[in-house]
Design an enzyme around this catalytic site. Structure first.
Site, PDB file in Angstrom:
ATOM      1  N   GLY A   1      38.954   3.957 130.657  1.00  0.00           N
ATOM      2  CA  GLY A   1      38.056   3.897 131.808  1.00  0.00           C
ATOM      3  C   GLY A   1      37.255   5.165 132.025  1.00  0.00           C
ATOM      4  O   GLY A   1      36.800   5.432 133.143  1.00  0.00           O
TER       5      GLY A   1
ATOM      6  N   HIS B   1      39.470  14.353 126.812  1.00  0.00           N
ATOM      7  CA  HIS B   1      40.546  13.474 126.336  1.00  0.00           C
ATOM      8  C   HIS B   1      41.758  14.321 125.929  1.00  0.00           C
ATOM      9  O   HIS B   1      42.769  13.784 125.475  1.00  0.00           O
ATOM     10  CB  HIS B   1      40.101  12.685 125.102  1.00  0.00           C
ATOM     11  CG  HIS B   1      39.130  11.568 125.371  1.00  0.00           C
ATOM     12  ND1 HIS B   1      39.205  10.755 126.480  1.00  0.00           N
ATOM     13  CD2 HIS B   1      38.084  11.098 124.633  1.00  0.00           C
ATOM     14  CE1 HIS B   1      38.225   9.859 126.421  1.00  0.00           C
ATOM     15  NE2 HIS B   1      37.535  10.041 125.316  1.00  0.00           N
TER      16      HIS B   1
END
Ligand code: PAP
Length: 304
Positions: free
Chosen positions: A44, A114
Protein backbone atom coordinates in the site's frame (compact mmCIF):
# COMPACT_ATOMS: atom_id res chain seq x y z
CA UNK A 1 31.53 -10.89 -10.47
CA UNK A 2 30.59 -7.24 -10.11
CA UNK A 3 27.86 -6.63 -7.59
CA UNK A 4 26.11 -3.30 -7.85
CA UNK A 5 24.93 -1.90 -4.55
CA UNK A 6 22.06 0.48 -4.90
CA UNK A 7 22.84 3.68 -3.01
CA UNK A 8 21.04 3.98 0.30
CA UNK A 9 21.57 7.64 1.20
CA UNK A 10 20.82 7.34 4.91
CA UNK A 11 22.80 4.16 5.27
CA UNK A 12 25.67 5.73 3.39
CA UNK A 13 25.68 8.62 5.81
CA UNK A 14 27.10 6.13 8.30
CA UNK A 15 29.85 5.05 5.94
CA UNK A 16 33.35 6.48 5.95
CA UNK A 17 34.42 9.10 3.45
CA UNK A 18 36.73 6.52 1.92
CA UNK A 19 33.94 4.12 1.18
CA UNK A 20 33.68 4.24 -2.58
CA UNK A 21 29.92 3.88 -2.38
CA UNK A 22 29.76 7.35 -0.83
CA UNK A 23 30.55 8.78 -4.20
CA UNK A 24 27.45 7.13 -5.63
CA UNK A 25 25.02 9.13 -3.53
CA UNK A 26 25.40 12.08 -1.23
CA UNK A 27 24.49 11.20 2.34
CA UNK A 28 21.21 12.62 3.54
CA UNK A 29 20.93 13.85 7.08
CA UNK A 30 17.76 12.88 8.94
CA UNK A 31 15.95 15.85 10.48
CA UNK A 32 14.00 15.75 13.72
CA UNK A 33 10.74 16.54 11.94
CA UNK A 34 11.16 14.06 9.07
CA UNK A 35 8.26 11.71 8.51
CA UNK A 36 9.23 8.37 7.09
CA UNK A 37 6.60 6.27 5.32
CA UNK A 38 7.73 2.67 5.56
CA UNK A 39 6.28 -0.37 3.82
CA UNK A 40 7.20 -3.80 2.59
CA UNK A 41 6.71 -3.72 -1.20
CA UNK A 42 3.12 -4.11 -2.35
CA UNK A 43 1.60 -3.30 1.03
CA UNK A 44 0.00 0.00 0.00
CA UNK A 45 2.95 2.34 -0.55
CA UNK A 46 1.21 4.33 -3.30
CA UNK A 47 -1.90 4.79 -1.16
CA UNK A 48 0.07 5.77 1.94
CA UNK A 49 2.10 8.30 -0.03
CA UNK A 50 -1.05 9.90 -1.43
CA UNK A 51 -2.87 10.00 1.91
CA UNK A 52 0.11 11.36 3.83
CA UNK A 53 0.73 14.03 1.23
CA UNK A 54 -2.91 15.12 1.20
CA UNK A 55 -3.13 15.21 4.99
CA UNK A 56 0.13 17.04 5.68
CA UNK A 57 -0.15 19.55 2.84
CA UNK A 58 -3.75 20.60 3.21
CA UNK A 59 -2.97 24.12 4.37
CA UNK A 60 -0.64 24.66 1.40
CA UNK A 61 -2.78 22.63 -1.00
CA UNK A 62 -6.35 22.76 0.32
CA UNK A 63 -8.63 19.87 -0.45
CA UNK A 64 -10.82 22.42 -2.14
CA UNK A 65 -14.55 22.26 -1.89
CA UNK A 66 -14.75 19.43 0.65
CA UNK A 67 -16.98 17.21 -1.45
CA UNK A 68 -17.03 19.31 -4.58
CA UNK A 69 -13.62 17.95 -5.60
CA UNK A 70 -10.14 19.42 -5.60
CA UNK A 71 -8.99 21.86 -8.25
CA UNK A 72 -7.39 20.63 -11.47
CA UNK A 73 -3.95 21.76 -10.31
CA UNK A 74 -3.98 19.83 -7.09
CA UNK A 75 -0.62 17.95 -7.01
CA UNK A 76 -2.17 14.49 -6.70
CA UNK A 77 -4.23 15.17 -9.82
CA UNK A 78 -1.15 16.02 -11.85
CA UNK A 79 1.67 13.95 -10.33
CA UNK A 80 1.95 10.18 -9.84
CA UNK A 81 1.73 9.44 -6.08
CA UNK A 82 4.97 7.47 -6.34
CA UNK A 83 6.73 10.67 -7.41
CA UNK A 84 5.21 12.90 -4.78
CA UNK A 85 7.14 11.30 -1.89
CA UNK A 86 10.71 10.22 -2.70
CA UNK A 87 12.24 6.93 -1.64
CA UNK A 88 15.43 7.38 0.36
CA UNK A 89 17.02 4.26 -1.14
CA UNK A 90 16.33 4.82 -4.83
CA UNK A 91 18.07 7.09 -7.32
CA UNK A 92 16.30 10.40 -7.49
CA UNK A 93 17.63 12.00 -10.62
CA UNK A 94 14.68 10.79 -12.68
CA UNK A 95 12.12 12.50 -10.51
CA UNK A 96 11.07 16.11 -10.23
CA UNK A 97 14.17 18.39 -10.01
CA UNK A 98 13.23 19.38 -6.46
CA UNK A 99 13.41 15.76 -5.41
CA UNK A 100 16.85 15.35 -6.94
CA UNK A 101 18.32 16.57 -3.68
CA UNK A 102 16.66 15.39 -0.49
CA UNK A 103 18.59 18.02 1.46
CA UNK A 104 16.88 20.72 -0.57
CA UNK A 105 13.40 19.62 0.42
CA UNK A 106 11.72 21.94 2.92
CA UNK A 107 10.87 20.66 6.39
CA UNK A 108 8.94 18.77 7.44
CA UNK A 109 9.91 16.25 4.77
CA UNK A 110 7.80 13.29 3.76
CA UNK A 111 10.15 10.47 2.78
CA UNK A 112 9.53 6.84 1.95
CA UNK A 113 11.40 3.58 2.40
CA UNK A 114 11.12 -0.19 2.05
CA UNK A 115 14.21 -0.66 4.27
CA UNK A 116 13.54 -2.87 7.33
CA UNK A 117 13.51 -1.09 10.69
CA UNK A 118 16.45 -3.20 11.81
CA UNK A 119 18.58 -1.66 9.03
CA UNK A 120 17.63 1.99 9.46
CA UNK A 121 20.57 4.00 10.79
CA UNK A 122 20.50 4.80 14.49
CA UNK A 123 20.24 8.50 13.73
CA UNK A 124 16.69 8.08 12.48
CA UNK A 125 15.78 7.07 16.01
CA UNK A 126 18.12 9.51 17.71
CA UNK A 127 16.73 12.43 15.71
CA UNK A 128 13.19 11.44 16.73
CA UNK A 129 11.95 10.98 13.16
CA UNK A 130 8.39 9.68 13.12
CA UNK A 131 7.52 6.63 11.07
CA UNK A 132 4.22 5.55 9.55
CA UNK A 133 4.32 1.86 8.70
CA UNK A 134 1.74 0.07 6.61
CA UNK A 135 1.54 -3.72 6.46
CA UNK A 136 -0.80 -6.03 4.57
CA UNK A 137 -2.06 -9.60 4.67
CA UNK A 138 0.92 -11.57 3.25
CA UNK A 139 -1.34 -13.70 1.06
CA UNK A 140 -2.47 -10.55 -0.75
CA UNK A 141 1.13 -9.32 -0.88
CA UNK A 142 2.27 -12.40 -2.79
CA UNK A 143 -0.55 -11.98 -5.31
CA UNK A 144 0.18 -8.30 -5.80
CA UNK A 145 3.92 -8.95 -6.11
CA UNK A 146 3.38 -11.68 -8.66
CA UNK A 147 1.21 -9.51 -10.89
CA UNK A 148 3.62 -6.60 -10.54
CA UNK A 149 6.72 -8.61 -11.47
CA UNK A 150 5.04 -9.99 -14.53
CA UNK A 151 3.82 -6.54 -15.54
CA UNK A 152 7.17 -4.79 -15.22
CA UNK A 153 9.39 -7.77 -16.00
CA UNK A 154 9.86 -6.88 -19.65
CA UNK A 155 9.03 -10.33 -20.98
CA UNK A 156 10.27 -12.20 -17.91
CA UNK A 157 7.54 -14.48 -16.60
CA UNK A 158 7.31 -15.67 -13.03
CA UNK A 159 4.98 -18.56 -12.27
CA UNK A 160 2.72 -18.02 -9.30
CA UNK A 161 4.22 -21.06 -7.57
CA UNK A 162 7.65 -19.42 -7.80
CA UNK A 163 6.39 -16.12 -6.40
CA UNK A 164 4.76 -18.02 -3.55
CA UNK A 165 7.92 -20.00 -2.79
CA UNK A 166 9.98 -16.82 -2.78
CA UNK A 167 7.71 -15.17 -0.20
CA UNK A 168 7.64 -18.30 1.93
CA UNK A 169 11.45 -18.58 1.75
CA UNK A 170 11.83 -14.91 2.67
CA UNK A 171 13.61 -14.32 -0.65
CA UNK A 172 13.29 -10.57 -1.19
CA UNK A 173 15.42 -7.45 -1.50
CA UNK A 174 13.99 -6.32 1.82
CA UNK A 175 14.07 -9.59 3.72
CA UNK A 176 11.24 -11.83 4.90
CA UNK A 177 7.92 -10.06 5.23
CA UNK A 178 7.44 -11.28 8.83
CA UNK A 179 10.79 -9.83 9.96
CA UNK A 180 9.94 -6.56 8.21
CA UNK A 181 6.55 -6.26 9.92
CA UNK A 182 7.88 -7.37 13.29
CA UNK A 183 10.72 -4.85 13.26
CA UNK A 184 8.32 -1.93 12.92
CA UNK A 185 5.67 -3.57 15.11
CA UNK A 186 8.06 -3.92 18.05
CA UNK A 187 9.12 -0.31 17.75
CA UNK A 188 5.47 0.79 17.54
CA UNK A 189 4.70 -1.17 20.71
CA UNK A 190 7.68 0.35 22.55
CA UNK A 191 7.26 3.90 21.29
CA UNK A 192 3.82 4.49 19.80
CA UNK A 193 4.52 8.22 19.58
CA UNK A 194 7.33 7.43 17.11
CA UNK A 195 5.79 4.68 14.97
CA UNK A 196 2.20 4.50 13.77
CA UNK A 197 1.47 0.94 12.66
CA UNK A 198 -1.27 0.64 10.05
CA UNK A 199 -2.81 -2.34 8.29
CA UNK A 200 -3.99 -2.07 4.68
CA UNK A 201 -7.02 -4.24 5.36
CA UNK A 202 -8.13 -2.16 8.37
CA UNK A 203 -7.62 1.06 6.39
CA UNK A 204 -9.86 -0.35 3.67
CA UNK A 205 -12.54 -1.24 6.22
CA UNK A 206 -12.52 2.20 7.88
CA UNK A 207 -10.59 4.72 5.80
CA UNK A 208 -12.10 7.79 7.49
CA UNK A 209 -11.22 6.61 11.01
CA UNK A 210 -7.69 5.74 9.96
CA UNK A 211 -7.09 8.99 8.08
CA UNK A 212 -8.08 10.88 11.25
CA UNK A 213 -5.63 8.73 13.21
CA UNK A 214 -2.94 9.40 10.59
CA UNK A 215 -3.51 13.16 10.81
CA UNK A 216 -3.25 13.09 14.60
CA UNK A 217 -0.01 11.12 14.47
CA UNK A 218 1.38 13.53 11.89
CA UNK A 219 0.46 16.41 14.26
CA UNK A 220 -1.99 17.98 11.85
CA UNK A 221 -5.31 16.77 13.33
CA UNK A 222 -8.49 17.66 11.52
CA UNK A 223 -10.39 20.50 13.16
CA UNK A 224 -14.05 20.14 14.09
CA UNK A 225 -14.79 22.54 11.28
CA UNK A 226 -12.96 20.36 8.76
CA UNK A 227 -14.66 17.24 10.03
CA UNK A 228 -18.04 18.94 9.81
CA UNK A 229 -17.27 20.09 6.27
CA UNK A 230 -16.42 16.54 5.15
CA UNK A 231 -12.72 17.18 4.51
CA UNK A 232 -11.70 13.75 5.83
CA UNK A 233 -14.08 12.01 3.43
CA UNK A 234 -12.73 14.22 0.66
CA UNK A 235 -9.14 13.14 1.40
CA UNK A 236 -10.27 9.50 1.35
CA UNK A 237 -12.08 9.95 -1.95
CA UNK A 238 -9.19 11.84 -3.55
CA UNK A 239 -6.69 9.13 -2.58
CA UNK A 240 -8.95 6.19 -3.32
CA UNK A 241 -7.93 3.51 -5.77
CA UNK A 242 -10.96 4.38 -7.93
CA UNK A 243 -9.96 8.04 -8.19
CA UNK A 244 -6.19 7.74 -8.54
CA UNK A 245 -6.12 4.75 -10.87
CA UNK A 246 -8.27 6.57 -13.45
CA UNK A 247 -6.20 9.73 -13.65
CA UNK A 248 -4.30 9.98 -16.96
CA UNK A 249 -0.83 10.26 -15.41
CA UNK A 250 -1.47 7.13 -13.35
CA UNK A 251 -3.23 5.03 -15.98
CA UNK A 252 -0.98 5.66 -18.98
CA UNK A 253 2.60 6.42 -19.90
CA UNK A 254 5.89 5.18 -18.52
CA UNK A 255 8.47 6.55 -16.10
CA UNK A 256 11.84 5.44 -14.78
CA UNK A 257 11.50 5.03 -11.04
CA UNK A 258 14.00 2.31 -10.29
CA UNK A 259 17.00 3.60 -12.16
CA UNK A 260 17.33 2.93 -15.84
CA UNK A 261 14.22 0.88 -16.57
CA UNK A 262 11.03 2.55 -17.81
CA UNK A 263 7.95 1.16 -16.17
CA UNK A 264 4.27 1.68 -16.84
CA UNK A 265 2.69 4.19 -14.48
CA UNK A 266 -0.32 1.90 -14.23
CA UNK A 267 1.84 -0.86 -12.71
CA UNK A 268 1.10 0.55 -9.25
CA UNK A 269 -2.66 0.23 -9.72
CA UNK A 270 -4.14 -3.22 -10.20
CA UNK A 271 -7.22 -4.06 -8.09
CA UNK A 272 -6.68 -2.40 -4.74
CA UNK A 273 -8.79 -5.02 -2.95
CA UNK A 274 -8.63 -7.07 0.21
CA UNK A 275 -8.74 -10.84 -0.20
CA UNK A 276 -7.79 -11.31 -3.86
CA UNK A 277 -5.58 -14.15 -2.60
CA UNK A 278 -8.72 -16.34 -2.57
CA UNK A 279 -8.57 -16.26 -6.37
CA UNK A 280 -4.94 -17.38 -6.51
CA UNK A 281 -3.81 -19.53 -3.57
CA UNK A 282 -4.66 -23.21 -3.31
CA UNK A 283 -5.88 -24.57 0.02
CA UNK A 284 -2.46 -26.11 0.54
CA UNK A 285 -0.70 -22.79 -0.09
CA UNK A 286 -3.11 -20.98 2.21
CA UNK A 287 -2.52 -23.42 5.06
CA UNK A 288 1.23 -23.36 4.56
CA UNK A 289 1.57 -19.57 4.56
CA UNK A 290 -0.90 -19.13 7.44
CA UNK A 291 1.08 -21.64 9.52
CA UNK A 292 4.39 -19.91 8.80
CA UNK A 293 3.01 -16.49 9.65
CA UNK A 294 1.38 -17.76 12.82
CA UNK A 295 4.63 -19.33 13.94
CA UNK A 296 6.76 -16.30 13.06
CA UNK A 297 4.43 -13.81 14.77
CA UNK A 298 3.78 -15.99 17.82
CA UNK A 299 3.89 -14.00 21.05
CA UNK A 300 4.27 -10.64 19.30
CA UNK A 301 0.62 -9.62 19.47
CA UNK A 302 0.67 -8.88 15.74
CA UNK A 303 -1.95 -10.56 13.56
CA UNK A 304 -3.12 -10.08 9.99
P1 PAP B 1 5.24 -0.43 -4.02
O1 PAP B 1 5.34 -1.03 -2.65
O2 PAP B 1 5.77 -1.31 -5.08
O3 PAP B 1 5.87 0.93 -4.09
P2 PAP B 1 2.35 -0.49 -3.65
O4 PAP B 1 1.54 0.74 -3.82
O5 PAP B 1 2.50 -1.00 -2.28
O6 PAP B 1 3.72 -0.21 -4.39
O7 PAP B 1 1.75 -1.67 -4.51
C1 PAP B 1 0.63 -1.57 -5.32
C2 PAP B 1 -0.58 -2.17 -4.61
O8 PAP B 1 -1.29 -1.13 -3.95
C3 PAP B 1 -1.53 -2.77 -5.64
O9 PAP B 1 -2.26 -3.79 -4.98
P3 PAP B 1 -2.98 -4.97 -5.78
O10 PAP B 1 -1.98 -5.57 -6.70
O11 PAP B 1 -3.45 -5.95 -4.75
O12 PAP B 1 -4.12 -4.35 -6.52
C4 PAP B 1 -2.38 -1.56 -5.95
O13 PAP B 1 -3.58 -1.85 -6.61
C5 PAP B 1 -2.59 -1.00 -4.57
N1 PAP B 1 -2.99 0.39 -4.57
C6 PAP B 1 -2.47 1.41 -5.32
N2 PAP B 1 -3.10 2.54 -5.06
C7 PAP B 1 -4.04 2.28 -4.13
C8 PAP B 1 -5.03 3.07 -3.46
N3 PAP B 1 -5.16 4.36 -3.72
N4 PAP B 1 -5.83 2.46 -2.57
C9 PAP B 1 -5.70 1.15 -2.31
N5 PAP B 1 -4.81 0.34 -2.91
C10 PAP B 1 -3.98 0.89 -3.81
Amino acid sequence: MVVTIRPLPWLLADATAHDERVTAARPVQPRHDDILLATYPKCGTTWLKALSFAVTNRSRHPIAGAGAGAGDHYPLLTTHPQDIVPFIELPLRHLHPLDADLDALPSPRLLCTHVPHQLLPRRVDEMGCRIVYMCREPKDVVVSTWHYINKVGNGFFLHFDQAFDQLVDGFSLYGPIWDHCLGYWKKAMEEPEKVLFLKYDDMMADPVGHVKKLAEFLRVPFTDEEIGAGVVEEVVRLCSFEKLSRLPMNSSGVADRIGGRPMENSAYFRKGEVGDWKNHLTEEMTNKLDAIIEEKLKGSGLTF
